[in-house]
Design a protein around this motif. Structure first.
Motif, short mmCIF file in Angstrom:
data_model
loop_
_atom_site.label_atom_id
_atom_site.label_comp_id
_atom_site.label_asym_id
_atom_site.label_seq_id
_atom_site.Cartn_x
_atom_site.Cartn_y
_atom_site.Cartn_z
N ASP A 169 0.81 -1.23 0.00
CA ASP A 169 0.00 0.00 0.00
C ASP A 169 0.84 1.27 0.00
N GLY A 170 2.19 1.12 -0.10
CA GLY A 170 3.09 2.27 -0.15
C GLY A 170 3.61 2.72 1.20
N THR A 171 3.13 2.14 2.27
CA THR A 171 3.57 2.51 3.61
C THR A 171 5.04 2.13 3.80
N PRO A 172 5.88 3.10 4.18
CA PRO A 172 7.29 2.77 4.43
C PRO A 172 7.44 2.14 5.83
N PHE A 173 8.41 1.28 5.96
CA PHE A 173 8.71 0.69 7.28
C PHE A 173 10.19 0.34 7.33
#
Length: 185
Positions: A169-173
């Protein structure tokens, strides 16, 4: 003369009938029948050659069947081994992504699927930059792959790298990443 012709005709008919029956059995796959002819003439030699041919076909068939069974057993053993290894890899807490020499994703273990949010074979064949968007990290990975292809060692590993990856979903981690290469012969 008529009597000699009669016995010669019976002799030929009997041997030719045996020859025809032998060929019929071989056509049906019946190779165990051995035909005996008392004569040493052309018919006797032909039946002898036919018996030898049937024996050779039977031996070849038996060897082929044995090789097929052995191959099937080995394939089953290999499949069970592959499933066992996949079970181990899928139950490792760390995410594992395998790449080919071109940087295309070949597989993910279950932890990597969960971590990045992709299902099944969804990203197989995609480039690694689908999950590692940072160009600097992408260059590190590309350089590592290139150097691994150049070197002739069977195993190579990088130091642990603290980087940022991106979920589906494009969420960076944040991730701690180690690059490893191995050669498969």
């Amino acid at each position: 003369v008529a009597l000699v012709s009669y016995f010669f005709g019976m002799y030929l008919t009997r041997n030719l009938t045996q020859l025809r029956d032998a060929i019929g059995h071989i056509k049906k796959g019946e190779y165990d029948i051995h035909y005996h002819v008392d004569s040493q003439d052309e018919l006797g030699e032909t039946v002898k050659a036919l018996n030898e041919m049937a024996y050779a076909i039977k031996e070849g068939r038996d060897e082929s069947i044995a090789a097929f069974k052995q191959t099937k057993q080995l394939a089953n053993k290999l499949s069970r081994r592959e499933q066992w290894l996949k079970g181990i890899i899928d139950n490792i807490v760390d995410g594992i992504i395998t790449l080919d020499e071109g940087g295309s994703i070949q597989s993910l273990n279950q932890s990597a699927h969960d971590m990045f949010g992709y299902e099944g074979q969804e990203i197989k064949g995609c480039k690694y930059d689908l999950v590692i968007l940072d160009e600097g990290v992408g260059k590190e990975i590309a350089d590592f792959i290139k150097q691994s292809c150049i070197e002739n060692s069977s195993y190579r590993t990088s130091p642990q790298l603290d980087r940022i990856a991106h979920r589906r979903d494009g969420t960076p981690f944040p991730i701690q990443m180690t690059l490893s290469s191995t050669r498969v012969a």
